[in-house]
Scaffold this motif. Structure first.
Motif, PDB file in Angstrom:
ATOM      1  N   LEU A 143       6.766 -10.070  -9.631  1.00  0.00           N
ATOM      2  CA  LEU A 143       5.615  -9.207  -9.879  1.00  0.00           C
ATOM      3  C   LEU A 143       4.476  -9.615  -8.955  1.00  0.00           C
ATOM      4  CD1 LEU A 143       5.640  -9.101 -13.791  1.00  0.00           C
ATOM      5  CD2 LEU A 143       6.161  -7.193 -12.242  1.00  0.00           C
ATOM      6  N   PRO A 144       3.533  -8.709  -8.675  1.00  0.00           N
ATOM      7  CA  PRO A 144       2.446  -9.042  -7.746  1.00  0.00           C
ATOM      8  C   PRO A 144       1.500 -10.101  -8.300  1.00  0.00           C
ATOM      9  CG  PRO A 144       2.116  -6.868  -8.709  1.00  0.00           C
ATOM     10  CD  PRO A 144       3.490  -7.309  -9.111  1.00  0.00           C
ATOM     11  N   GLY A 145       1.167 -11.072  -7.472  1.00  0.00           N
ATOM     12  CA  GLY A 145       0.169 -12.070  -7.824  1.00  0.00           C
ATOM     13  C   GLY A 145      -1.219 -11.530  -7.565  1.00  0.00           C
ATOM     14  N   GLU A 146      -2.204 -12.028  -8.294  1.00  0.00           N
ATOM     15  CA  GLU A 146      -3.546 -11.451  -8.209  1.00  0.00           C
ATOM     16  C   GLU A 146      -4.195 -11.635  -6.847  1.00  0.00           C
ATOM     17  OE1 GLU A 146      -5.760 -15.239 -10.422  1.00  0.00           O
ATOM     18  OE2 GLU A 146      -5.681 -13.267 -11.358  1.00  0.00           O
ATOM     19  N   SER A 147      -3.905 -12.745  -6.136  1.00  0.00           N
ATOM     20  CA  SER A 147      -4.543 -12.937  -4.842  1.00  0.00           C
ATOM     21  C   SER A 147      -3.969 -12.004  -3.785  1.00  0.00           C
ATOM     22  CB  SER A 147      -4.388 -14.391  -4.374  1.00  0.00           C
ATOM     23  OG  SER A 147      -3.042 -14.670  -4.066  1.00  0.00           O
ATOM     24  N   GLY A 148      -2.771 -11.432  -4.082  1.00  0.00           N
ATOM     25  CA  GLY A 148      -2.185 -10.498  -3.138  1.00  0.00           C
ATOM     26  C   GLY A 148      -2.578  -9.060  -3.409  1.00  0.00           C
ATOM     27  N   MET A 149      -3.353  -8.828  -4.475  1.00  0.00           N
ATOM     28  CA  MET A 149      -3.718  -7.463  -4.848  1.00  0.00           C
ATOM     29  C   MET A 149      -4.992  -7.045  -4.128  1.00  0.00           C
ATOM     30  SD  MET A 149      -2.809  -7.614  -8.909  1.00  0.00           S
ATOM     31  CE  MET A 149      -3.448  -5.964  -9.225  1.00  0.00           C
ATOM     32  N   GLN A 150      -4.831  -6.714  -2.877  1.00  0.00           N
ATOM     33  CA  GLN A 150      -5.954  -6.255  -2.079  1.00  0.00           C
ATOM     34  C   GLN A 150      -5.497  -5.086  -1.232  1.00  0.00           C
ATOM     35  OE1 GLN A 150      -7.040  -9.552   0.381  1.00  0.00           O
ATOM     36  NE2 GLN A 150      -4.944 -10.004   0.935  1.00  0.00           N
ATOM     37  N   GLU A 151      -6.445  -4.343  -0.732  1.00  0.00           N
ATOM     38  CA  GLU A 151      -6.117  -3.140   0.017  1.00  0.00           C
ATOM     39  C   GLU A 151      -5.373  -3.509   1.296  1.00  0.00           C
ATOM     40  OE1 GLU A 151      -5.898   0.866  -0.072  1.00  0.00           O
ATOM     41  OE2 GLU A 151      -6.964  -0.379  -1.493  1.00  0.00           O
ATOM     42  N   HIS A 152      -4.218  -2.905   1.505  1.00  0.00           N
ATOM     43  CA  HIS A 152      -3.428  -3.165   2.696  1.00  0.00           C
ATOM     44  C   HIS A 152      -3.235  -1.877   3.473  1.00  0.00           C
ATOM     45  CE1 HIS A 152      -1.670  -7.316   2.659  1.00  0.00           C
ATOM     46  NE2 HIS A 152      -2.241  -7.286   1.476  1.00  0.00           N
ATOM     47  N   SER A 153      -3.098  -2.015   4.739  1.00  0.00           N
ATOM     48  CA  SER A 153      -2.755  -0.917   5.622  1.00  0.00           C
ATOM     49  C   SER A 153      -2.164  -1.534   6.866  1.00  0.00           C
ATOM     50  CB  SER A 153      -3.999  -0.102   5.988  1.00  0.00           C
ATOM     51  OG  SER A 153      -4.885  -0.902   6.757  1.00  0.00           O
ATOM     52  N   ALA A 154      -1.656  -0.702   7.766  1.00  0.00           N
ATOM     53  CA  ALA A 154      -1.140  -1.244   9.022  1.00  0.00           C
ATOM     54  C   ALA A 154      -2.248  -1.974   9.769  1.00  0.00           C
ATOM     55  CB  ALA A 154      -0.570  -0.109   9.874  1.00  0.00           C
ATOM     56  N   GLN A 155      -3.492  -1.479   9.644  1.00  0.00           N
ATOM     57  CA  GLN A 155      -4.606  -2.102  10.341  1.00  0.00           C
ATOM     58  C   GLN A 155      -4.911  -3.485   9.771  1.00  0.00           C
ATOM     59  OE1 GLN A 155      -8.189   0.186  10.324  1.00  0.00           O
ATOM     60  NE2 GLN A 155      -9.369  -1.316  11.469  1.00  0.00           N
ATOM     61  N   THR A 156      -4.973  -3.617   8.418  1.00  0.00           N
ATOM     62  CA  THR A 156      -5.268  -4.925   7.839  1.00  0.00           C
ATOM     63  C   THR A 156      -4.127  -5.894   8.090  1.00  0.00           C
ATOM     64  OG1 THR A 156      -4.395  -4.209   5.704  1.00  0.00           O
ATOM     65  CG2 THR A 156      -6.750  -3.987   6.034  1.00  0.00           C
ATOM     66  N   ALA A 157      -2.898  -5.375   8.135  1.00  0.00           N
ATOM     67  CA  ALA A 157      -1.774  -6.240   8.464  1.00  0.00           C
ATOM     68  C   ALA A 157      -1.920  -6.774   9.879  1.00  0.00           C
ATOM     69  CB  ALA A 157      -0.458  -5.476   8.331  1.00  0.00           C
ATOM     70  N   SER A 158      -2.397  -5.931  10.778  1.00  0.00           N
ATOM     71  CA  SER A 158      -2.608  -6.372  12.155  1.00  0.00           C
ATOM     72  C   SER A 158      -3.674  -7.447  12.224  1.00  0.00           C
ATOM     73  CB  SER A 158      -3.023  -5.175  13.024  1.00  0.00           C
ATOM     74  OG  SER A 158      -2.013  -4.206  13.061  1.00  0.00           O
ATOM     75  N   GLN A 159      -4.763  -7.265  11.476  1.00  0.00           N
ATOM     76  CA  GLN A 159      -5.839  -8.240  11.478  1.00  0.00           C
ATOM     77  C   GLN A 159      -5.376  -9.584  10.947  1.00  0.00           C
ATOM     78  OE1 GLN A 159      -8.741  -6.191   9.130  1.00  0.00           O
ATOM     79  NE2 GLN A 159      -9.443  -4.894  10.814  1.00  0.00           N
ATOM     80  N   LYS A 160      -4.468  -9.558   9.974  1.00  0.00           N
ATOM     81  CA  LYS A 160      -4.011 -10.787   9.355  1.00  0.00           C
ATOM     82  C   LYS A 160      -2.982 -11.514  10.209  1.00  0.00           C
ATOM     83  CE  LYS A 160      -1.852 -12.506   5.099  1.00  0.00           C
ATOM     84  NZ  LYS A 160      -1.302 -12.123   3.779  1.00  0.00           N
ATOM     85  N   GLU A 161      -2.087 -10.758  10.846  1.00  0.00           N
ATOM     86  CA  GLU A 161      -0.956 -11.372  11.516  1.00  0.00           C
ATOM     87  C   GLU A 161      -0.942 -11.153  13.021  1.00  0.00           C
ATOM     88  OE1 GLU A 161       2.717 -11.019   9.535  1.00  0.00           O
ATOM     89  OE2 GLU A 161       1.849 -10.289   7.673  1.00  0.00           O
ATOM     90  N   GLY A 162      -2.012 -10.561  13.557  1.00  0.00           N
ATOM     91  CA  GLY A 162      -1.998 -10.236  14.973  1.00  0.00           C
ATOM     92  C   GLY A 162      -1.429  -8.846  15.164  1.00  0.00           C
ATOM     93  N   PRO A 163      -1.289  -8.397  16.396  1.00  0.00           N
ATOM     94  CA  PRO A 163      -0.802  -7.037  16.662  1.00  0.00           C
ATOM     95  C   PRO A 163       0.576  -6.789  16.059  1.00  0.00           C
ATOM     96  CG  PRO A 163      -1.695  -8.046  18.646  1.00  0.00           C
ATOM     97  CD  PRO A 163      -1.622  -9.134  17.607  1.00  0.00           C
ATOM     98  N   VAL A 164       0.708  -5.667  15.349  1.00  0.00           N
ATOM     99  CA  VAL A 164       1.988  -5.283  14.754  1.00  0.00           C
ATOM    100  C   VAL A 164       2.608  -4.217  15.656  1.00  0.00           C
ATOM    101  CG1 VAL A 164       3.110  -4.250  12.753  1.00  0.00           C
ATOM    102  CG2 VAL A 164       1.160  -5.792  12.439  1.00  0.00           C
ATOM    103  N   PRO A 165       3.785  -4.488  16.218  1.00  0.00           N
ATOM    104  CA  PRO A 165       4.357  -3.578  17.227  1.00  0.00           C
ATOM    105  C   PRO A 165       5.073  -2.363  16.645  1.00  0.00           C
ATOM    106  CG  PRO A 165       5.794  -5.454  16.923  1.00  0.00           C
ATOM    107  CD  PRO A 165       4.594  -5.694  16.035  1.00  0.00           C
ATOM    108  N   PHE A 166       4.529  -1.820  15.565  1.00  0.00           N
ATOM    109  CA  PHE A 166       5.107  -0.604  15.003  1.00  0.00           C
ATOM    110  C   PHE A 166       4.047   0.101  14.167  1.00  0.00           C
ATOM    111  CE2 PHE A 166       6.211  -4.121  12.134  1.00  0.00           C
ATOM    112  CZ  PHE A 166       5.720  -3.670  10.919  1.00  0.00           C
ATOM    113  N   ASP A 167       4.245   1.392  13.978  1.00  0.00           N
ATOM    114  CA  ASP A 167       3.381   2.178  13.099  1.00  0.00           C
ATOM    115  C   ASP A 167       4.015   2.228  11.710  1.00  0.00           C
ATOM    116  OD1 ASP A 167       1.566   2.820  15.158  1.00  0.00           O
ATOM    117  OD2 ASP A 167       2.911   4.430  15.841  1.00  0.00           O
ATOM    118  N   VAL A 168       3.183   2.348  10.690  1.00  0.00           N
ATOM    119  CA  VAL A 168       3.678   2.488   9.328  1.00  0.00           C
ATOM    120  C   VAL A 168       3.425   3.918   8.861  1.00  0.00           C
ATOM    121  CG1 VAL A 168       3.504   1.714   6.945  1.00  0.00           C
ATOM    122  CG2 VAL A 168       3.271   0.051   8.798  1.00  0.00           C
ATOM    123  N   ARG A 169       4.490   4.574   8.454  1.00  0.00           N
ATOM    124  CA  ARG A 169       4.406   5.960   7.990  1.00  0.00           C
ATOM    125  C   ARG A 169       4.764   5.998   6.511  1.00  0.00           C
ATOM    126  NH1 ARG A 169       8.726  10.647   9.613  1.00  0.00           N
ATOM    127  NH2 ARG A 169       7.970  12.275   8.189  1.00  0.00           N
TER     128      ARG A 169
END
Length: 290
Positions: A143-169
């Motif tokens: 089940l989801p942990g509370e610290s992981g319950m934040q708004e995510h998007s391809a953009q925030t994933a990029s900010q967290k992990e560096g450039p993401v070489p794919f689009d999310v649809r």
């Protein structure tokens, strides 16, 4: 990091319903501090010529009459026995033929967390075989942990992990039903008539889908996430990003995402942990056939 209490309590209600345990019975067991809640499975209709999906829906309706909540029922699984360990308790649904055996075996358990120990599973499987059943799988559910319950998007994933070489649809239910283009991602888009595909996050690279995380509606409150990535692109974090993205989208829609995997699938467990999930319950699935 811990699982939010609101999610924990709602899932607890659902798992009780999955084992045919009414709210009154659950409250009584809580007052008595019982380690095992043992419930007799009501007599179920014969399958006859019904498909697995139609028969599963019929079983779901029968159990829902008892608890008021529709349980999770999966195609091919058999509710002759169901064992769930959650929140320090074992919840066991057993058919009349093995109810007395289960009462002797599990009624006095002091440590339910050892229900899935090999010796215990071996004794259970031996008893099930006597009745034409067998253990099909033992799964760890997250089940989801509370610290992981934040708004995510391809953009925030990029900010967290560096450039993401794919689009999310994001794909809705209508885009997933009846399409053959997702046949390579059967762990993400299942095509079940009993637990329909309702949402997916697809990784698109060079105009082609190369990975997917999909959600099935296993019951009213819980949506299960599965993920599949092209073999050549595994080991690079794609599964984790997709699962995290989909988890947050499901939460945003007011549902509870969960992730399940076999107890020996460490790679899959690491995907769940990396996406902000925490281990929550273990479940024993039984099927008909020796």
């Amino acid at each position: 990091m811990k699982i939010p209490e609101k999610i924990w309590n709602r899932v607890k209600e659902q798992l009780n319903a999955d084992c045919g345990i009414s709210r009154a019975a659950a409250e009584e067991s809580g007052r008595q501090s019982k380690k095992t809640i043992l419930q007799s499975c009501p007599g179920l209709p014969e399958k006859g010529h019904l498909t697995d999906a139609a028969y599963g829906e019929l079983i779901r309706e029968c159990l829902a009459k008892k608890t008021g909540t529709a349980p999770r029922v999966y195609e091919g699984t058999d509710l002759f026995f169901r064992g769930i360990v959650f929140s320090g308790q074992a919840r066991i649904l057993a058919a009349e033929e093995i109810f007395d055996w289960c009462a002797r075996e599990y009624g006095g358990m002091k440590h339910p967390e050892w229900l899935c120990q090999f010796g215990s599973l071996r004794r259970l499987d031996r008893e099930l075989i006597r009745h034409g059943r067998k253990i099909e799988d033992v799964r760890l559910n997250f089940l989801p942990g509370e610290s992981g319950m934040q708004e995510h998007s391809a953009q925030t994933a990029s900010q967290k992990e560096g450039p993401v070489p794919f689009d999310v649809r994001l794909l809705e239910a209508g885009e997933l039903s009846g399409s053959r283009q997702f046949s390579a991602f059967r762990h993400a888009v299942c095509g079940s008539g009993l637990t329909p595909d309702v949402l997916a996050a697809a990784a698109v690279q060079d105009g082609r889908i190369v990975g997917m995380a999909g959600a099935t509606q296993d019951c009213e409150a819980l949506w299960q996430i599965g993920v599949e990535v092209d073999e050549a692109r595994r080991g690079k974090g794609m599964a984790r990003i997709l699962v995290s993205f989909l988890k947050e989208e499901i939460l945003r829609r007011g549902k509870i995402p969960f992730y399940a995997t076999s107890q020996s699938h460490i790679v899959s467990m690491n995907t769940a942990l990396g996406a902000g999930f925490l281990p929550a319950w273990t479940e024993i699935y039984v099927s008909a056939g020796r």
